[in-house]
Motif scaffolding. Structure first.
Motif, mmCIF file in Angstrom:
data_model
loop_
_atom_site.group_PDB
_atom_site.id
_atom_site.type_symbol
_atom_site.label_atom_id
_atom_site.label_comp_id
_atom_site.label_asym_id
_atom_site.label_seq_id
_atom_site.Cartn_x
_atom_site.Cartn_y
_atom_site.Cartn_z
ATOM 1 N N ILE A 100 48.253 56.341 57.083
ATOM 2 C CA ILE A 100 47.222 56.986 57.900
ATOM 3 C C ILE A 100 46.120 55.992 58.243
ATOM 4 O O ILE A 100 45.628 55.942 59.383
ATOM 5 C CB ILE A 100 46.631 58.203 57.157
ATOM 6 N N LEU A 101 45.714 55.189 57.271
ATOM 7 C CA LEU A 101 44.677 54.188 57.516
ATOM 8 C C LEU A 101 45.134 53.175 58.560
ATOM 9 O O LEU A 101 44.362 52.783 59.446
ATOM 10 C CB LEU A 101 44.320 53.477 56.214
ATOM 11 N N ALA A 102 46.392 52.756 58.476
ATOM 12 C CA ALA A 102 46.929 51.807 59.458
ATOM 13 C C ALA A 102 46.930 52.410 60.862
ATOM 14 O O ALA A 102 46.577 51.742 61.848
ATOM 15 C CB ALA A 102 48.346 51.390 59.061
ATOM 16 N N ILE A 103 47.319 53.684 60.969
ATOM 17 C CA ILE A 103 47.302 54.359 62.268
ATOM 18 C C ILE A 103 45.873 54.479 62.782
ATOM 19 O O ILE A 103 45.599 54.290 63.968
ATOM 20 C CB ILE A 103 47.965 55.750 62.149
ATOM 21 N N ALA A 104 44.939 54.770 61.868
ATOM 22 C CA ALA A 104 43.541 54.947 62.263
ATOM 23 C C ALA A 104 42.955 53.679 62.857
ATOM 24 O O ALA A 104 42.302 53.708 63.910
ATOM 25 C CB ALA A 104 42.720 55.389 61.050
ATOM 26 N N VAL A 105 43.187 52.552 62.192
ATOM 27 C CA VAL A 105 42.554 51.305 62.652
ATOM 28 C C VAL A 105 43.287 50.680 63.826
ATOM 29 O O VAL A 105 42.751 49.767 64.472
ATOM 30 C CB VAL A 105 42.457 50.287 61.487
ATOM 31 N N SER A 106 44.490 51.159 64.130
ATOM 32 C CA SER A 106 45.248 50.557 65.226
ATOM 33 C C SER A 106 45.428 51.483 66.428
ATOM 34 O O SER A 106 45.695 51.009 67.534
ATOM 35 C CB SER A 106 46.639 50.119 64.741
ATOM 36 N N MET A 107 45.258 52.798 66.236
ATOM 37 C CA MET A 107 45.524 53.738 67.327
ATOM 38 C C MET A 107 44.410 54.768 67.505
ATOM 39 O O MET A 107 44.626 55.799 68.139
ATOM 40 C CB MET A 107 46.839 54.488 67.077
ATOM 41 N N GLY A 108 43.238 54.513 66.957
ATOM 42 C CA GLY A 108 42.187 55.520 66.994
ATOM 43 C C GLY A 108 41.286 55.476 68.209
ATOM 44 O O GLY A 108 40.395 56.312 68.351
ATOM 45 N N LEU A 109 41.472 54.516 69.110
ATOM 46 C CA LEU A 109 40.549 54.327 70.228
ATOM 47 C C LEU A 109 40.576 55.471 71.227
ATOM 48 O O LEU A 109 39.531 55.921 71.698
ATOM 49 C CB LEU A 109 40.875 53.009 70.943
#
Length: 242
Positions: free
Chosen positions: A151-160
């Motif tokens: 989830i953290l990886a998705i957040a920092v890479s796809m949260g824009l």
């Protein structure tokens, strides 16, 4: 005496049907996720960045997913002070975005849908790898930590584009709450009726992620007997070489 009392309570009140047990577990799990996740958003938004930032929000949702049980309550006036007593859905002082996701100005409906499909597919793909006993997998008991890091990886890479709801329950329930709590039904009309994208996008993405893992990895697993023979042969080769 205490154990006897506990047994009596268990005999009287313990649920017998699995579906009810699963319902309570899911209910509490989503509650904890929203509590930590939306709480971190609220702290960042209402303090105007003084007590939070995008990374703290990502960590809030990550830790919310990892935590098993945490219950808190109370009433705060911070929301009313921030928005001058108004429940605003969009604009500079909007607060509806604390609870549910809304698209960035640059995001079209199609791109938003694809964003949710991609994020959800990545999540399911990684979860299947983590829990696959015939792959490397994760050590027993470490699965929640590994999934939280996904989830953290998705957040920092796809949260824009729109955050990373990637879960219908995470987005729809808080949005419904805001509709009834004072923000009105504009929470469903905002962003070009954005509300359906975080609901149906993850459903499609989940199926896509599962299909990709099956076609690329699971389909090609060796049969259990063949896998045991291969493991035995590898051990024999190691002994011979040594």
């Amino acid at each position: 005496m205490e154990s006897e009392c506990r047994r009596k309570w268990k005999a009287r009140f313990a649920l017998r049907r699995d579906i009810l047990k699963e319902f309570l577990a899911e209910f509490l799990g989503i509650f904890v996720l929203i509590l930590f996740g939306c709480g971190s958003v609220a702290q960042a938004v209402l303090s105007k960045g003084a007590l939070g930032e995008p990374l703290s929000i990502h960590l809030g949702f990550t830790l919310g997913l990892m935590m098993a049980a945490y219950i808190a309550g109370g009433v705060s006036d911070a929301l009313m002070e921030y928005s001058s007593g108004e429940f605003i859905v969009t604009g500079e002082n909007a607060t509806a975005g604390i609870f549910a996701s809304y698209p960035a100005k640059h995001l079209s409906t199609l791109n938003g849908f694809l964003d949710q499909v991609a994020g959800s597919a990545a999540l399911i793909l990684c979860i299947l790898a983590i829990t696959d006993s015939r792959n490397i997998g994760a050590p027993k008991g470490m699965e929640p930590l590994c999934i939280g890091l996904v989830i953290l990886a998705i957040a920092v890479s796809m949260g824009l584009n729109c955050g990373y709801p990637i879960n219908p329950a995470r987005d729809f329930s808080p949005r419904l709450f805001t509709a009834m709590a004072g923000w009105g039904w504009n929470v469903f009309r905002a962003g070009g009726c954005w509300w359906w994208i975080p609901v149906f996008g993850p459903m499609v993405g989940g199926a896509v992620g599962a299909a990709i893992y099956f076609l690329f990895i699971e389909l090609h697993h060796a049969e259990p007997k063949q896998q045991e023979e291969n493991n035995g042969q590898q051990k024999y080769e190691i002994i011979t070489l040594s």
